[in-house]
Design a protein around this motif. Sequence first.
Motif, PDB file in Angstrom:
ATOM      1  N   ILE A 245     -25.601 113.224  37.736  1.00  0.00           N
ATOM      2  CA  ILE A 245     -26.872 112.507  37.866  1.00  0.00           C
ATOM      3  C   ILE A 245     -26.676 111.302  38.787  1.00  0.00           C
ATOM      4  CG2 ILE A 245     -28.687 111.247  36.641  1.00  0.00           C
ATOM      5  CD1 ILE A 245     -27.864 112.819  34.116  1.00  0.00           C
ATOM      6  N   PRO A 246     -27.491 111.196  39.842  1.00  0.00           N
ATOM      7  CA  PRO A 246     -27.354 110.026  40.717  1.00  0.00           C
ATOM      8  C   PRO A 246     -27.560 108.734  39.922  1.00  0.00           C
ATOM      9  CG  PRO A 246     -28.800 111.670  41.703  1.00  0.00           C
ATOM     10  CD  PRO A 246     -28.533 112.115  40.298  1.00  0.00           C
ATOM     11  N   PRO A 247     -26.774 107.714  40.187  1.00  0.00           N
ATOM     12  CA  PRO A 247     -26.847 106.483  39.387  1.00  0.00           C
ATOM     13  C   PRO A 247     -28.228 105.825  39.398  1.00  0.00           C
ATOM     14  CG  PRO A 247     -25.137 106.329  41.098  1.00  0.00           C
ATOM     15  CD  PRO A 247     -25.776 107.668  41.239  1.00  0.00           C
ATOM     16  N   GLN A 248     -28.965 106.013  40.501  1.00  0.00           N
ATOM     17  CA  GLN A 248     -30.267 105.371  40.587  1.00  0.00           C
ATOM     18  C   GLN A 248     -31.400 106.208  39.998  1.00  0.00           C
ATOM     19  OE1 GLN A 248     -28.567 106.716  42.934  1.00  0.00           O
ATOM     20  NE2 GLN A 248     -29.849 107.775  44.429  1.00  0.00           N
ATOM     21  N   ALA A 249     -31.060 107.375  39.445  1.00  0.00           N
ATOM     22  CA  ALA A 249     -32.104 108.272  38.918  1.00  0.00           C
ATOM     23  C   ALA A 249     -32.877 107.593  37.794  1.00  0.00           C
ATOM     24  CB  ALA A 249     -31.470 109.564  38.410  1.00  0.00           C
ATOM     25  N   GLU A 250     -34.204 107.719  37.863  1.00  0.00           N
ATOM     26  CA  GLU A 250     -35.042 107.119  36.827  1.00  0.00           C
ATOM     27  C   GLU A 250     -35.272 108.075  35.668  1.00  0.00           C
ATOM     28  OE1 GLU A 250     -38.668 105.859  38.615  1.00  0.00           O
ATOM     29  OE2 GLU A 250     -37.684 104.434  39.957  1.00  0.00           O
ATOM     30  N   ARG A 251     -35.276 109.375  35.994  1.00  0.00           N
ATOM     31  CA  ARG A 251     -35.544 110.336  34.932  1.00  0.00           C
ATOM     32  C   ARG A 251     -34.832 111.660  35.193  1.00  0.00           C
ATOM     33  NH1 ARG A 251     -40.147 109.879  37.942  1.00  0.00           N
ATOM     34  NH2 ARG A 251     -41.031 108.292  36.611  1.00  0.00           N
ATOM     35  N   VAL A 252     -34.491 112.290  34.100  1.00  0.00           N
ATOM     36  CA  VAL A 252     -33.965 113.653  34.135  1.00  0.00           C
ATOM     37  C   VAL A 252     -34.951 114.502  33.335  1.00  0.00           C
ATOM     38  CG1 VAL A 252     -32.042 115.171  33.541  1.00  0.00           C
ATOM     39  CG2 VAL A 252     -31.596 112.788  34.194  1.00  0.00           C
ATOM     40  N   ILE A 253     -35.340 115.623  33.911  1.00  0.00           N
ATOM     41  CA  ILE A 253     -36.348 116.465  33.261  1.00  0.00           C
ATOM     42  C   ILE A 253     -35.692 117.763  32.807  1.00  0.00           C
ATOM     43  CG2 ILE A 253     -38.535 117.669  33.541  1.00  0.00           C
ATOM     44  CD1 ILE A 253     -39.227 115.649  35.759  1.00  0.00           C
ATOM     45  N   PHE A 254     -35.819 118.053  31.523  1.00  0.00           N
ATOM     46  CA  PHE A 254     -35.293 119.303  30.967  1.00  0.00           C
ATOM     47  C   PHE A 254     -36.440 120.299  30.820  1.00  0.00           C
ATOM     48  CE2 PHE A 254     -32.497 115.936  29.554  1.00  0.00           C
ATOM     49  CZ  PHE A 254     -31.240 116.466  29.772  1.00  0.00           C
TER      50      PHE A 254
END
Lengths: 81, 141
Positions: free
Chosen positions: A65-74
């Motif tokens: 996951i990129p460090p700046q990612a705001e959200r991960v969607i499953f």
Amino acid sequence: MKLLRMTPGHGDVLIAEGDPAVAEDEERLVREFRRQLDLGMWAAVPHEGAAGRREATMVRDFSEIPPQAERVIFFPKAAGG
Amino acid sequence: MRFRPADHPARERRAEERARRLLRNAAGQEALEMYERFGFLSVEDAERGYGYLIYPQRPIVGYDARNGELLSEYCVRFRDRSEREAGERLPDADDVLAKWMALRADERGLLGTANVHPLGRQLDPEMVRRDLEALRQWQRC
């Protein structure tokens, strides 16, 4: 960072939120990330690509996951229809 | 007993509204406008010369971006059986966003899971041609 899961009848549900730079938060995020993959979910990170084009990246490990990612969607794994 | 969306219209409407917000946040305002105007999304790779129309709960349609020729139907489903009472289907906007993300991130992987059929198996080719033409006109404006 927010971990969201698409669900039937509800839309996206917040399953975990925290700052990956904080050890306690990261541990919780990693645990929930792995649990969702164990449940058969795919995980994608939407982001802005070159020239502002919207893109998405599939991630199979929390470290991807990129460090700046705001959200991960499953969302559920795709199957032939 | 099998869940049907018609059994809980208010809940389904709220879920769809929520899914549209996620669609906007993830794929952008233009994608949301396209979805709300036409009921589908498009992904096009101008360099490779092809694209896809992404319909909710229906197949993805591949097309030749140079001449608009329709190519194939790619049938994929995202079924979630974790909450029986809520049914298996994601809200429509979530379904198109899931397809959009999977195509953007791993086109080959997604299409590798799909059942591929000639156009016309599930979708009316004339309807798809009209959809594509309407999309083209909108994009030119």
